[in-house]
Design a protein around this motif. Structure first.
Motif, PDB file in Angstrom:
ATOM      1  N   TYR A 167     -40.538 -19.485  31.047  1.00 39.93           N
ATOM      2  CA  TYR A 167     -41.494 -18.387  31.977  1.00 39.93           C
ATOM      3  C   TYR A 167     -40.266 -18.390  33.058  1.00 39.93           C
ATOM      4  O   TYR A 167     -40.467 -19.959  33.251  1.00 39.93           O
ATOM      5  CB  TYR A 167     -42.592 -18.587  31.746  1.00 39.93           C
ATOM      6  CG  TYR A 167     -42.693 -17.183  32.982  1.00 39.93           C
ATOM      7  CD1 TYR A 167     -42.856 -15.707  32.524  1.00 39.93           C
ATOM      8  CD2 TYR A 167     -43.349 -17.655  34.348  1.00 39.93           C
ATOM      9  CE1 TYR A 167     -42.957 -14.854  32.995  1.00 39.93           C
ATOM     10  CE2 TYR A 167     -43.906 -16.282  35.027  1.00 39.93           C
ATOM     11  CZ  TYR A 167     -43.111 -15.206  34.675  1.00 39.93           C
ATOM     12  OH  TYR A 167     -44.061 -13.813  35.772  1.00 39.93           O
ATOM     13  N   ILE A 168     -39.601 -17.745  33.992  1.00 38.45           N
ATOM     14  CA  ILE A 168     -39.164 -18.103  35.465  1.00 38.45           C
ATOM     15  C   ILE A 168     -40.009 -17.115  36.100  1.00 38.45           C
ATOM     16  O   ILE A 168     -40.413 -15.688  35.132  1.00 38.45           O
ATOM     17  CB  ILE A 168     -37.701 -17.359  35.230  1.00 38.45           C
ATOM     18  CG1 ILE A 168     -37.190 -18.369  34.297  1.00 38.45           C
ATOM     19  CG2 ILE A 168     -37.454 -17.623  36.831  1.00 38.45           C
ATOM     20  CD1 ILE A 168     -35.741 -18.131  34.216  1.00 38.45           C
ATOM     21  N   GLY A 225     -38.201 -17.023  40.641  1.00 39.68           N
ATOM     22  CA  GLY A 225     -37.873 -18.142  39.735  1.00 39.68           C
ATOM     23  C   GLY A 225     -37.644 -19.861  40.040  1.00 39.68           C
ATOM     24  O   GLY A 225     -37.217 -20.171  39.294  1.00 39.68           O
ATOM     25  N   ASP A 226     -38.557 -19.912  40.031  1.00 38.77           N
ATOM     26  CA  ASP A 226     -39.796 -21.445  39.335  1.00 38.77           C
ATOM     27  C   ASP A 226     -39.704 -21.422  37.749  1.00 38.77           C
ATOM     28  O   ASP A 226     -39.951 -20.067  37.088  1.00 38.77           O
ATOM     29  CB  ASP A 226     -41.246 -21.493  39.716  1.00 38.77           C
ATOM     30  CG  ASP A 226     -41.609 -22.005  41.925  1.00 38.77           C
ATOM     31  OD1 ASP A 226     -40.682 -21.712  41.780  1.00 38.77           O
ATOM     32  OD2 ASP A 226     -42.393 -21.732  41.642  1.00 38.77           O
ATOM     33  N   ARG A 227     -39.151 -22.575  37.605  1.00 36.23           N
ATOM     34  CA  ARG A 227     -39.682 -22.558  36.111  1.00 36.23           C
ATOM     35  C   ARG A 227     -40.468 -22.915  35.304  1.00 36.23           C
ATOM     36  O   ARG A 227     -41.282 -24.115  36.107  1.00 36.23           O
ATOM     37  CB  ARG A 227     -37.988 -23.610  35.383  1.00 36.23           C
ATOM     38  CG  ARG A 227     -37.305 -23.483  34.581  1.00 36.23           C
ATOM     39  CD  ARG A 227     -36.233 -23.853  34.197  1.00 36.23           C
ATOM     40  NE  ARG A 227     -34.721 -23.034  34.525  1.00 36.23           N
ATOM     41  CZ  ARG A 227     -34.774 -22.050  33.662  1.00 36.23           C
ATOM     42  NH1 ARG A 227     -35.523 -22.281  32.303  1.00 36.23           N
ATOM     43  NH2 ARG A 227     -33.277 -21.604  33.756  1.00 36.23           N
ATOM     44  N   HIS A 274     -46.283 -12.283  26.195  1.00 31.91           N
ATOM     45  CA  HIS A 274     -46.297 -11.725  27.346  1.00 31.91           C
ATOM     46  C   HIS A 274     -46.748 -12.892  28.220  1.00 31.91           C
ATOM     47  O   HIS A 274     -47.750 -13.664  28.090  1.00 31.91           O
ATOM     48  CB  HIS A 274     -46.690 -10.972  27.484  1.00 31.91           C
ATOM     49  CG  HIS A 274     -46.321  -9.992  28.675  1.00 31.91           C
ATOM     50  ND1 HIS A 274     -45.182  -9.165  29.129  1.00 31.91           N
ATOM     51  CD2 HIS A 274     -46.931 -10.146  30.416  1.00 31.91           C
ATOM     52  CE1 HIS A 274     -44.249  -8.760  30.398  1.00 31.91           C
ATOM     53  NE2 HIS A 274     -46.782  -9.411  31.200  1.00 31.91           N
ATOM     54  N   ALA A 275     -45.877 -12.693  29.817  1.00 30.86           N
ATOM     55  CA  ALA A 275     -46.428 -14.139  30.570  1.00 30.86           C
ATOM     56  C   ALA A 275     -46.303 -13.371  31.679  1.00 30.86           C
ATOM     57  O   ALA A 275     -44.944 -11.941  31.633  1.00 30.86           O
ATOM     58  CB  ALA A 275     -45.815 -15.282  30.821  1.00 30.86           C
ATOM     59  N   THR A 276     -46.982 -13.758  33.099  1.00 32.13           N
ATOM     60  CA  THR A 276     -46.990 -12.861  34.334  1.00 32.13           C
ATOM     61  C   THR A 276     -47.614 -13.669  35.027  1.00 32.13           C
ATOM     62  O   THR A 276     -48.027 -14.356  35.166  1.00 32.13           O
ATOM     63  CB  THR A 276     -47.576 -10.794  34.131  1.00 32.13           C
ATOM     64  OG1 THR A 276     -46.777 -10.693  35.664  1.00 32.13           O
ATOM     65  CG2 THR A 276     -49.258 -11.025  33.862  1.00 32.13           C
ATOM     66  N   ASN A 277     -47.317 -13.345  36.506  1.00 34.88           N
ATOM     67  CA  ASN A 277     -47.369 -14.479  37.761  1.00 34.88           C
ATOM     68  C   ASN A 277     -47.601 -13.349  38.616  1.00 34.88           C
ATOM     69  O   ASN A 277     -46.880 -12.656  39.219  1.00 34.88           O
ATOM     70  CB  ASN A 277     -46.962 -15.486  37.799  1.00 34.88           C
ATOM     71  CG  ASN A 277     -45.605 -14.816  38.100  1.00 34.88           C
ATOM     72  OD1 ASN A 277     -44.465 -14.751  37.625  1.00 34.88           O
ATOM     73  ND2 ASN A 277     -45.339 -15.458  39.556  1.00 34.88           N
TER      74      ASN A 277
END
Length: 88
Positions: free
Chosen positions: A85-86, A66-68, A6-9
């Motif tokens: 990841y977006i 929206g950054d890739r 998983h990834a999150t930001n």
């Protein structure tokens, strides 16, 4: 071996969860790439991931929705895991 679960930001950090589903403990380095710039956690020490365990790594990186971002986890046993990841 390991996998990115998983990834999150938020606006300044990317957090990546890595699971070691292998039979041995591993050490891993985590990198994120955005617009040909590479970012890594504040510490350059490999993270320790025990067998059958999930850990997270946080990278300071400027992010907008929206950054890739390309994520790479490299283990000292020379396994590579890639994840696209977006940002949200």
């Amino acid at each position: 071996t390991d996998t990115i679960e998983h990834a999150t930001n938020n606006a300044t950090h990317l957090t990546v969860w890595i699971y070691n589903y292998g039979e041995t403990d591993i050490e891993a380095l985590v990198y994120a790439t955005k617009n040909n710039n590479t970012y890594s956690p504040d510490t350059q020490d490999p993270i320790q991931i025990s067998t059958q365990t999930i850990v997270n790594s946080t990278i300071t990186i400027p992010l907008s929705s929206g950054d890739r971002v390309g994520i790479k986890v490299y283990t000292v046993r020379q396994n590579n895991v890639f994840y696209s990841y977006i940002a949200k």
